[in-house]
Scaffold this motif. Structure first.
Motif, PDB file in Angstrom:
ATOM      1  N   ALA A  68       0.843  -1.201   0.000  1.00  0.00           N
ATOM      2  CA  ALA A  68       0.000   0.000   0.000  1.00  0.00           C
ATOM      3  C   ALA A  68       0.878   1.250   0.000  1.00  0.00           C
ATOM      4  N   TYR A  69       1.916   1.215   0.831  1.00  0.00           N
ATOM      5  CA  TYR A  69       2.865   2.337   0.865  1.00  0.00           C
ATOM      6  C   TYR A  69       3.546   2.513  -0.493  1.00  0.00           C
ATOM      7  N   ALA A  70       3.873   1.380  -1.153  1.00  0.00           N
ATOM      8  CA  ALA A  70       4.571   1.434  -2.434  1.00  0.00           C
ATOM      9  C   ALA A  70       3.682   2.058  -3.515  1.00  0.00           C
ATOM     10  N   VAL A  71       2.388   1.730  -3.503  1.00  0.00           N
ATOM     11  CA  VAL A  71       1.457   2.350  -4.453  1.00  0.00           C
ATOM     12  C   VAL A  71       1.408   3.854  -4.221  1.00  0.00           C
ATOM     13  N   PHE A  72       1.350   4.241  -2.961  1.00  0.00           N
ATOM     14  CA  PHE A  72       1.317   5.654  -2.586  1.00  0.00           C
ATOM     15  C   PHE A  72       2.559   6.376  -3.123  1.00  0.00           C
ATOM     16  N   ALA A  73       3.729   5.733  -2.998  1.00  0.00           N
ATOM     17  CA  ALA A  73       4.975   6.327  -3.481  1.00  0.00           C
ATOM     18  C   ALA A  73       5.006   6.400  -5.004  1.00  0.00           C
ATOM     19  N   LEU A  74       4.543   5.355  -5.669  1.00  0.00           N
ATOM     20  CA  LEU A  74       4.488   5.346  -7.133  1.00  0.00           C
ATOM     21  C   LEU A  74       3.649   6.513  -7.651  1.00  0.00           C
ATOM     22  N   LEU A  75       2.522   6.758  -7.007  1.00  0.00           N
ATOM     23  CA  LEU A  75       1.617   7.817  -7.447  1.00  0.00           C
ATOM     24  C   LEU A  75       2.149   9.202  -7.083  1.00  0.00           C
ATOM     25  N   PHE A  76       3.026   9.285  -6.101  1.00  0.00           N
ATOM     26  CA  PHE A  76       3.681  10.551  -5.786  1.00  0.00           C
ATOM     27  C   PHE A  76       4.540  10.998  -6.970  1.00  0.00           C
ATOM     28  N   GLY A  77       5.276  10.061  -7.544  1.00  0.00           N
ATOM     29  CA  GLY A  77       6.079  10.374  -8.726  1.00  0.00           C
ATOM     30  C   GLY A  77       5.210  10.746  -9.910  1.00  0.00           C
ATOM     31  N   PHE A  78       4.085  10.055 -10.063  1.00  0.00           N
ATOM     32  CA  PHE A  78       3.154  10.383 -11.147  1.00  0.00           C
ATOM     33  C   PHE A  78       2.594  11.795 -10.981  1.00  0.00           C
ATOM     34  N   LEU A 126      12.017  14.390   1.810  1.00  0.00           N
ATOM     35  CA  LEU A 126      13.475  14.360   1.679  1.00  0.00           C
ATOM     36  C   LEU A 126      13.915  13.643   0.401  1.00  0.00           C
ATOM     37  N   VAL A 127      13.329  12.479   0.152  1.00  0.00           N
ATOM     38  CA  VAL A 127      13.692  11.697  -1.030  1.00  0.00           C
ATOM     39  C   VAL A 127      13.162  12.357  -2.300  1.00  0.00           C
ATOM     40  N   GLY A 128      12.083  13.121  -2.178  1.00  0.00           N
ATOM     41  CA  GLY A 128      11.445  13.722  -3.346  1.00  0.00           C
ATOM     42  C   GLY A 128      12.335  14.652  -4.139  1.00  0.00           C
ATOM     43  N   PHE A 129      13.423  15.138  -3.555  1.00  0.00           N
ATOM     44  CA  PHE A 129      14.312  16.045  -4.290  1.00  0.00           C
ATOM     45  C   PHE A 129      14.988  15.355  -5.475  1.00  0.00           C
ATOM     46  N   ILE A 130      14.911  14.031  -5.531  1.00  0.00           N
ATOM     47  CA  ILE A 130      15.487  13.335  -6.682  1.00  0.00           C
ATOM     48  C   ILE A 130      14.699  13.641  -7.950  1.00  0.00           C
ATOM     49  N   LEU A 131      13.413  13.957  -7.813  1.00  0.00           N
ATOM     50  CA  LEU A 131      12.569  14.171  -8.988  1.00  0.00           C
ATOM     51  C   LEU A 131      12.966  15.404  -9.788  1.00  0.00           C
ATOM     52  N   PRO A 132      13.092  16.589  -9.183  1.00  0.00           N
ATOM     53  CA  PRO A 132      13.529  17.743  -9.997  1.00  0.00           C
ATOM     54  C   PRO A 132      14.964  17.613 -10.494  1.00  0.00           C
ATOM     55  N   LEU A 133      15.756  16.762  -9.867  1.00  0.00           N
ATOM     56  CA  LEU A 133      17.136  16.583 -10.315  1.00  0.00           C
ATOM     57  C   LEU A 133      17.229  15.771 -11.603  1.00  0.00           C
ATOM     58  N   VAL A 134      16.312  14.817 -11.788  1.00  0.00           N
ATOM     59  CA  VAL A 134      16.438  13.894 -12.927  1.00  0.00           C
ATOM     60  C   VAL A 134      15.333  14.071 -13.967  1.00  0.00           C
ATOM     61  N   CYS A 135      14.393  14.982 -13.736  1.00  0.00           N
ATOM     62  CA  CYS A 135      13.189  15.019 -14.569  1.00  0.00           C
ATOM     63  C   CYS A 135      13.460  15.372 -16.028  1.00  0.00           C
ATOM     64  N   ARG A 136      14.624  15.921 -16.341  1.00  0.00           N
ATOM     65  CA  ARG A 136      14.924  16.270 -17.728  1.00  0.00           C
ATOM     66  C   ARG A 136      15.828  15.252 -18.412  1.00  0.00           C
ATOM     67  N   LEU A 137      16.124  14.163 -17.713  1.00  0.00           N
ATOM     68  CA  LEU A 137      16.924  13.108 -18.322  1.00  0.00           C
ATOM     69  C   LEU A 137      16.073  12.280 -19.271  1.00  0.00           C
ATOM     70  N   LYS A 138      16.728  11.504 -20.106  1.00  0.00           N
ATOM     71  CA  LYS A 138      16.021  10.636 -21.046  1.00  0.00           C
ATOM     72  C   LYS A 138      15.317   9.507 -20.296  1.00  0.00           C
ATOM     73  N   ASP A 139      14.298   8.943 -20.940  1.00  0.00           N
ATOM     74  CA  ASP A 139      13.518   7.874 -20.318  1.00  0.00           C
ATOM     75  C   ASP A 139      14.398   6.700 -19.899  1.00  0.00           C
ATOM     76  N   LYS A 140      15.281   6.277 -20.792  1.00  0.00           N
ATOM     77  CA  LYS A 140      16.122   5.117 -20.490  1.00  0.00           C
ATOM     78  C   LYS A 140      17.035   5.387 -19.300  1.00  0.00           C
ATOM     79  N   THR A 141      17.564   6.586 -19.226  1.00  0.00           N
ATOM     80  CA  THR A 141      18.450   6.935 -18.105  1.00  0.00           C
ATOM     81  C   THR A 141      17.693   6.868 -16.786  1.00  0.00           C
ATOM     82  N   ILE A 142      16.487   7.451 -16.760  1.00  0.00           N
ATOM     83  CA  ILE A 142      15.683   7.429 -15.540  1.00  0.00           C
ATOM     84  C   ILE A 142      15.292   5.993 -15.197  1.00  0.00           C
ATOM     85  N   PHE A 143      14.946   5.202 -16.209  1.00  0.00           N
ATOM     86  CA  PHE A 143      14.536   3.818 -15.972  1.00  0.00           C
ATOM     87  C   PHE A 143      15.665   3.012 -15.335  1.00  0.00           C
ATOM     88  N   TRP A 144      16.875   3.127 -15.875  1.00  0.00           N
ATOM     89  CA  TRP A 144      17.984   2.341 -15.330  1.00  0.00           C
ATOM     90  C   TRP A 144      18.412   2.850 -13.958  1.00  0.00           C
TER      91      TRP A 144
END
Length: 389
Positions: A68-78, A126-144
């Motif tokens: 349940a927590y993992a779904v919540f985190a997944l949707l935070f990124g969305f 705290l962990v959310g700061f990773i999103l603005p740092l990587v949001c302009r990278l390519k899909d494959k880079t973010i995926f890996w």
């Protein structure tokens, strides 16, 4: 006349998923007595009640524990993708504004943490700061990058080192004194004593636990996967076939991982090897099961007669932040010493029923509230504070 740029609207199935996740979190927290594992004496209770207690505990944790927590985190990124891309369509850069939004979430999380030590909003902020740092990278880079984080790089290092160095001991943060302080406050503290301890010792324990149990890396990975899901439009009906493949893949991955996790303690004696290796396997196992649940709900929502039933929980999902915080306040009041102290009167089965009642009270409040407002109370405050000039 120039055609106005369209923006991303709400996706109903995402609100369904968010609502189901928060419902699951409330049920789990209720049987845990909101991180206060104190229960009435079980001597002399009926066999049926003992069976019910164990069935509810094992069933809920198998189905929802760590998922349940993992779904919540997944949707935070969305959600970050929706906000970021809507502003991009207007010619604005949302990254700094999102950082301010995370600071606000940190404050909201500490409000929540003053009542409930097991909350996740401070960790998200705290962990959310990773999103603005990587949001302009390519899909494959973010995926890996997400895949690397998902396999728990630090426990993986511990595993490899333990294989070559029998004297190696896995380091762990010293949290015993923090846990003892919070338990003492929950059992005997006044309202203000409990809030003070929860906000300091309780938060230190919660963050240390998240680090030792791989939640930091897993949360970051889920944020990135959620962001990619937004980029690819995976929650839209036209991409349902992808979720059918995800469902099959998750089924294939889950059962071997789950079985291996149960077998491992019997075959690996060295705790410095067993502990990090088990953490990696269980993390991947729960991730697989989470994907299975998400894919099943999306398929049911778009393809079956359950669409109308699942749609009923949309108002609850729209007010997930309000529901998450109010359940902490109410749960603390119900089970801790400063409130009604029901921890010594309600067993697991009774606490589960309390969680169901709490869910329905919140659900009907959400339906009523959204008839008169566009946002929940906490959602509105967070949005308005985000856009302060």
């Amino acid at each position: 006349m120039e055609k106005p740029l369209e923006k991303h609207g709400r996706v109903d199935v995402v609100d369904v998923l968010r609502g189901l996740a928060v419902m699951g979190i409330i049920l789990l927290h209720s049987i845990e007595h909101f991180n206060f594992y104190s229960y009435p004496d079980t001597a002399g209770r009926s066999v049926w009640l003992a069976f019910s207690d164990k069935a509810i505990w094992d069933g809920l944790f198998f189905l929802l524990g760590g998922k349940a927590y993992a779904v919540f985190a997944l949707l935070f990124g969305f959600s970050f993708f929706i906000q970021y891309d809507n502003q991009r369509l207007r010619g604005r850069d949302f990254r700094l504004r999102f950082c301010w939004r995370l600071i606000l979430l940190f404050l909201i999380g500490n409000l929540n943490a003053s009542f409930f030590t097991g909350e996740v909003l401070v960790l998200y902020s705290l962990v959310g700061f990773i999103l603005p740092l990587v949001c302009r990278l390519k899909d494959k880079t973010i995926f890996w990058l997400a895949c690397i984080l998902l396999i728990q790089p630090l426990p993986l290092y511990y595993t490899v080192r333990a294989c070559f160095d029998p004297s190696f001991v896995v380091p762990a943060l010293p949290t015993g004194s923090f846990w003892n302080a919070t338990s003492e406050a929950q059992a005997h503290g006044t309202f203000w004593q409990t809030l003070r301890v929860n906000l300091w010792e309780g938060q230190l324990f919660s963050l240390a636990w998240a680090w030792d149990n791989g939640r930091v890396f897993q949360t970051a990975a889920l944020f990135l996967f959620g962001y990619l899901a937004g980029r690819k439009g995976l929650f839209l009906k036209e991409n349902l076939k992808i979720w059918n493949k995800v469902l099959c893949g998750a089924l294939v991955a889950f059962f071997p991982l789950y079985g291996l996790g149960n077998m491992l303690p019997a075959f690996v004696e060295n705790p410095s090897l067993r502990t990090p290796l088990l953490l990696i396997i269980t993390s991947l196992s729960k991730f697989s099961f989470m994907l299975l649940l998400v894919a099943a709900v999306i398929s049911a929502f778009y393809r079956t007669n359950l669409h109308n039933l699942l749609s009923q929980i949309i108002p609850y999902g729209k007010m997930s932040l309000t529901n998450y915080i109010t359940q902490s306040i109410v749960g603390s009041m119900l089970f801790y010493n400063w409130g009604f102290g029901l921890h010594c009167h309600l067993g697991i089965t009774a606490s589960f029923l309390v969680g169901i009642v709490l869910f329905f009270l919140q659900y009907f409040f959400c339906r009523w509230w959204l008839k008169h407002h566009t946002h929940g109370p906490m959602e509105y405050l967070w949005k308005r504070a985000t856009w302060l000039k």
